[in-house]
Design an enzyme around this catalytic site. Sequence first.
Site, PDB file in Angstrom:
ATOM      1  N   GLY A 218      69.950  27.419  56.131  1.00  0.00           N
ATOM      2  CA  GLY A 218      69.052  26.364  56.564  1.00  0.00           C
ATOM      3  C   GLY A 218      69.473  25.025  55.986  1.00  0.00           C
ATOM      4  CD  GLU A 259      72.350  35.684  55.040  1.00  0.00           C
ATOM      5  OE1 GLU A 259      71.536  35.115  55.801  1.00  0.00           O
ATOM      6  OE2 GLU A 259      72.280  36.868  54.744  1.00  0.00           O
ATOM      7  N   PRO A 260      75.465  30.313  54.778  1.00  0.00           N
ATOM      8  CG  PRO A 260      77.050  29.011  53.654  1.00  0.00           C
ATOM      9  CD  PRO A 260      76.280  30.299  53.547  1.00  0.00           C
ATOM     10  N   GLY A 261      75.929  28.633  57.873  1.00  0.00           N
ATOM     11  CA  GLY A 261      76.725  28.563  59.100  1.00  0.00           C
ATOM     12  C   GLY A 261      77.047  27.109  59.363  1.00  0.00           C
ATOM     13  NE  ARG A 298      73.197  22.773  67.497  1.00  0.00           N
ATOM     14  CZ  ARG A 298      72.693  21.684  66.950  1.00  0.00           C
ATOM     15  NH1 ARG A 298      73.189  20.500  67.232  1.00  0.00           N
ATOM     16  NH2 ARG A 298      71.696  21.760  66.101  1.00  0.00           N
ATOM     17  CE1 TYR A 302      67.817  26.028  69.406  1.00  0.00           C
ATOM     18  CE2 TYR A 302      70.086  25.251  69.341  1.00  0.00           C
ATOM     19  CZ  TYR A 302      69.172  26.284  69.312  1.00  0.00           C
ATOM     20  OH  TYR A 302      69.618  27.573  69.184  1.00  0.00           O
ATOM     21  CB  CYS A 328      74.013  22.030  90.244  1.00  0.00           C
ATOM     22  SG  CYS A 328      75.462  21.280  90.999  1.00  0.00           S
ATOM     23  CD  GLU A 329      69.600  24.285  85.080  1.00  0.00           C
ATOM     24  OE1 GLU A 329      69.112  24.245  83.957  1.00  0.00           O
ATOM     25  OE2 GLU A 329      70.071  25.299  85.621  1.00  0.00           O
ATOM     26  CE1 TYR A 356      74.172  29.272  64.972  1.00  0.00           C
ATOM     27  CE2 TYR A 356      74.215  27.230  63.698  1.00  0.00           C
ATOM     28  CZ  TYR A 356      74.052  28.599  63.765  1.00  0.00           C
ATOM     29  OH  TYR A 356      73.770  29.297  62.637  1.00  0.00           O
TER      30      TYR A 356
HETATM   31  C1  LIG Z   1      71.630  31.892  61.796  1.00  0.00           C
HETATM   32  C2  LIG Z   1      71.518  32.499  60.475  1.00  0.00           C
HETATM   33  C3  LIG Z   1      72.078  31.870  59.344  1.00  0.00           C
HETATM   34  C4  LIG Z   1      72.785  30.520  59.405  1.00  0.00           C
HETATM   35  O1  LIG Z   1      71.956  29.414  59.563  1.00  0.00           O
HETATM   36  P1  LIG Z   1      72.576  27.925  59.523  1.00  0.00           P
HETATM   37  O2  LIG Z   1      71.437  27.041  59.760  1.00  0.00           O
HETATM   38  O3  LIG Z   1      73.631  27.818  60.574  1.00  0.00           O
HETATM   39  O4  LIG Z   1      73.212  27.731  58.188  1.00  0.00           O
HETATM   40  C5  LIG Z   1      71.986  32.536  58.149  1.00  0.00           C
HETATM   41  N1  LIG Z   1      71.385  33.740  58.030  1.00  0.00           N
HETATM   42  C6  LIG Z   1      70.830  34.369  59.091  1.00  0.00           C
HETATM   43  C7  LIG Z   1      70.198  35.687  58.912  1.00  0.00           C
HETATM   44  C8  LIG Z   1      70.864  33.775  60.336  1.00  0.00           C
HETATM   45  O5  LIG Z   1      70.307  34.390  61.386  1.00  0.00           O
END
Ligand SMILES: *Cc1c(COP(=O)(O)O)cnc(C)c1O
Length: 401
Positions: A218, A259-261, A298, A302, A328-329, A356
């Site tokens: 997050g 768990e950073p994405g 996105r 969002y 076409c939207e 994403y």
């Molecule tokens: C999507 C997700 C993340 C990554 O969230 P980010 O906002 O991209 O850092 C981490 N853990 C879990 C379980 C997720 O579903």
Amino acid sequence: MNNQFLISLTEKYGAPLYVYNADIIERQYNRMMNAFSSVKNVKLNYAVKSNTNLNVLKFLKNLGSGGDCVSVQEIKLCLAAGFNVADISYTPNGVSFEEIKEAKELGVKITLDNLSSLEKFGNAFPNAPVSLRINPHIMAGGNAKISVGHVDSKFGISHTQIDAIKEVLTKTGTPVNGVHMHTGSDIKDPSAFVEAMEVLLGIATQFDTIEFIDLGSGFKVPYQDGDIETNLEELGTILGARFNEFCTEYGKELKLIFEPGKFLVSESGKFLAKVNVIKQTPNINFVGVDSGLNHLMRPMMYDAYHRVHNISNPNGEKETYNIVGYICETDTFAETRELGKVSEGDIICMDNAGAYCFSMASNYNSRFKPAEVLVVKGQDYLIRERETFEDILKNQIEVDL
Ligand SMILES: *Cc1c(COP(=O)(O)O)cnc(C)c1O
């Protein structure tokens, strides 16, 4: 990656094109590890769903990252990228028990987020450890769809259901090796994190077999000027101190997992699209590019803001445009943006396209998904080919009618 270089990549590989700068991924990885350097045992499990390209996975694995997966396919991608099975965690929501079984048989760490799966898991795999995804009931996040830690969220087991959790675990004899939370994307306020962590630590004290605390992600990254960014260094200091104190209380040195994405890969990515048409209507000056919500959704899904630049004419006289797709939207990437005067054929660059974006792309309107390029220390590598018409036909079965 300067404008000239990005334009040369579209000449070499075509447009639209995703380009990821590995140097930025590495910088973000190190920044996060440094922020939590007060904790002896800290591990980042990259959230694979944000960008699933094998080479991005491999690059992160080489930096020392693990992988956090939400599907069995993502687990297989991590294995294909060379991750050790011990460095892969599986944190599904609402999946079938068959899939959980398959993940367990692959040997990865399992985190469950409902009592029903927990009971089935305990019965199928006696004595196998599991970790618990807890919903701490903290409201955080930038958008309702990505706020996942509040009381009415579908994610996690409510921390108020601890008695029911313990009942199931006692019945099946399942040991709990960790507690997990993921309260949603775009947390602006460190105090929300700390508050949620306290709830989680309270759950951890209920078990004597804990090995790790997983605080999910997050972490916010700035998408536009003036955006508040998670103050990672401040958060690291506060959380690190509390975590170390908890380990002393608990009587064991635990592992701290994140768990950073988005934090690791968002900023690394640029999405490059070519201008097909300029259309002036009575009120709006439209820039239509050779892409749409099929490639980067996105903004449409969002209301996400992505910075947009005309990298073919960055210093041109400024005009105000809406940047739209060819689907076409109504697929508006950006509204009322000042860009250097745009001409047909110019390359439009969208920032923060590493997370994403490609991973949410589709073939809507029977368009090809774009190619992807990874740039490592100035050297560009094609890491995914643009699709072809064969990909569009693939899996379709023509029957005699
Ligand atoms: C999507 C997700 C993340 C990554 O969230 P980010 O906002 O991209 O850092 C981490 N853990 C879990 C379980 C997720 O579903």
